[in-house]
Structure formats: C-alpha cells, structure tokens
Scaffold this motif. Structure first.
Motif, PDB file in Angstrom:
ATOM      1  N   TYR A  77       0.840  -1.210   0.000  1.00 15.51           N
ATOM      2  CA  TYR A  77       0.000   0.000   0.000  1.00 15.51           C
ATOM      3  C   TYR A  77       0.870   1.253   0.000  1.00 15.51           C
ATOM      4  N   PHE A  98       0.238   1.988  -3.801  1.00 18.79           N
ATOM      5  CA  PHE A  98      -1.029   2.715  -3.796  1.00 18.79           C
ATOM      6  C   PHE A  98      -0.877   4.171  -3.361  1.00 18.79           C
ATOM      7  N   LEU A 130      -4.163   6.109  -4.482  1.00 17.86           N
ATOM      8  CA  LEU A 130      -5.161   5.042  -4.559  1.00 17.86           C
ATOM      9  C   LEU A 130      -5.370   4.405  -3.187  1.00 17.86           C
ATOM     10  N   ARG A 131      -6.586   3.904  -2.973  1.00 19.80           N
ATOM     11  CA  ARG A 131      -6.895   3.242  -1.695  1.00 19.80           C
ATOM     12  C   ARG A 131      -7.677   1.946  -1.869  1.00 19.80           C
ATOM     13  N   GLN A 157      -9.312  -1.367  -4.459  1.00 22.42           N
ATOM     14  CA  GLN A 157      -9.058  -2.168  -5.657  1.00 22.42           C
ATOM     15  C   GLN A 157     -10.061  -3.316  -5.760  1.00 22.42           C
ATOM     16  N   ASN A 171      -8.655   0.301  -9.910  1.00 23.14           N
ATOM     17  CA  ASN A 171      -8.051   0.978  -8.761  1.00 23.14           C
ATOM     18  C   ASN A 171      -8.578   2.402  -8.654  1.00 23.14           C
TER      19      ASN A 171
END
Length: 254
Positions: A116, A120, A125-126, A128, A145
C-alpha cells in the motif's frame, strides 16, 4: 445485483464488441486495459500476468505516470505483489471471479503493508477490485483501482463483463499455444487451395494488385484472401504469414 443504467448496458455492449476481435496474448493486456478504461472512465486500470515459477511479470496499465515513476513503481510491484490481499486469496483457492480486496482485509491493515505505502499511496489510490482470469501456472488479474470504494454498480457491471473478458483471454491463450505448436503443414491445412496460391505469390513478393492479375480476380478478392490468411495463421504481417505457412523451406510457383 445492483440495478444498472441504460448507459451501462450500452457501454457493456460496446465493450463486448471490442473484445470479440481476437488479439495475440502479447497484445491482450493493452487491448483489455484500453477497452475497460472506456467502459469505466476515471479508473486506473491494470492487467497483471505473473508466472511465479519463472518470475515472468507483464504489467499493462493506464497509470498517468512519467517513465521514471513507472519504472520505480513496476520494480516495487514485482517485489511486493504477494502482499496484495488478492494473492493470498488466490493461494487459498478462492473461486470468485470479481473480488473487492476490502472484503479480504480491513483498510487499516492494508495501509500497514509496504504494498500500500509504495504502490497505492504515491498515486493516491486506496481501493481495488480484481477480475481474476484462470490460466494454469499463472496469476492473471485485471484490477480497477480508485481513491474511493468501487461502487456496487461498477462491480455489478464487472460481473457481467467478466465472462466475456475470460472468453477473450482464453482465445488469446489459445492463439499463443497454436503459434507455438502448429507445424507449417498443419497451418497450410487450414487454408483453401486459393489461399495457398495467394500465400505462394506473397512469398514471391507480389502485391495484392499483381496477384489479382495473375489469378484473374479482383484486388478486393485478394484483399479478402489475405485477411483470411492472416486470421488463420495468427500472423500480424504478410511476411509472417508466409513464414508460418511455409516454414524455413521456401516453395516455388510452377
């Protein structure tokens, strides 16, 4: 399943139509990413193909990053992909096709992973959702994502799309197998007598218009024969089609 909009079904029909076009496995990931990005605007789409036994890893995506950033990201991805909760899900024999990783682990625990923090977090991004595609010896996953949870509507759309994605992927894998195992004799057996004549003249370097004159038909007819030859041999160019159908030995016209 969450209720879909009319526009969702229209987009899905366009998506399926794009996937109907068979493409070589080497081009499948890029083709899938582009088609899915049109279906789901605004999402970061990736398609991972991993053969863990050999370490082969192919990563197709639409990440809006510079070359140096992408190089760093991919380098870390190859090191850390096993920390993605979807990996342990696959290793445990999970059978769902569309999987939201928020159903596999808490956001808090996910954020503690290097995956992460290094993959991410740098690109905001957090969340998926994965669409898993079976292939013996490989992990194949298309990922959606986003910086916010992937809605039930989108997941419902992916559930409908997944069977078409899987079918297109099977076709690409089959083309790969045929390209690696077919002999020139087997390939030629797929061609009609007229198509074999066209292949022979292609091997002599003749243009379609010249072949049309030689065989006494229209250039449009030869265009169609060449199109069929490329499709049947799985070749991308006229030269490759000749090589595939004739092997290393060259035939001659008599």
């Amino acid at each position: 399943m969450e209720r879909l909009r009319h526009s969702d079904y229209a987009g899905l029909l366009d998506f399926v139509a794009e996937l109907q076009e068979p493409v070589p496995l080497a081009e499948f990931g890029g083709h899938l990413v582009k088609s899915t990005a049109r279906l789901l605007p605004g999402a970061i789409i990736a398609f991972d193909q991993i053969e863990e036994a050999s370490g082969q890893y192919r990563f197709d995506h639409n990440c809006p990053l510079s070359g140096a950033e992408l190089e760093r990201l991919f380098s870390r991805l190859k090191e850390l992909y096993r920390q993605n909760p979807i990996h342990s899900y696959i290793q445990r024999g999970g059978r769902e096709t569309v999987v939201d990783i928020s159903n596999l682990t808490s956001q808090r625990d996910f954020q503690k992973t290097d995956f992460y923090q290094d993959i991410f977090r740098p690109i905001g991004l957090r969340h998926q959702v994965n669409v898993l595609l079976p292939r013996g010896g490989w992990i194949n996953s298309m990922t959606i994502n986003r910086d916010r949870p992937v809605s039930g509507r989108i997941q419902a759309l992916l559930a409908l799309a997944s069977r078409h994605i899987a079918a297109a992927h099977r076709t690409a894998c089959l083309l790969e197998e045929l390209a690696g195992t077919s002999t020139p004799q087997q390939t030629r057996s797929l061609l009609t007598p007229r198509e074999i004549q066209v292949v022979e003249w292609l091997g002599e370097g003749k243009r379609n218009s010249e072949i049309a004159v030689i065989l006494g038909c229209s250039p449009r007819t030869i265009d169609k024969h060449v199109e069929n030859i490329l499709r049947k041999t799985g070749a991308e160019t006229r030269t490759a089609a000749v090589r595939t159908s004739k092997g290393r030995g060259e035939g001659t016209n008599t």
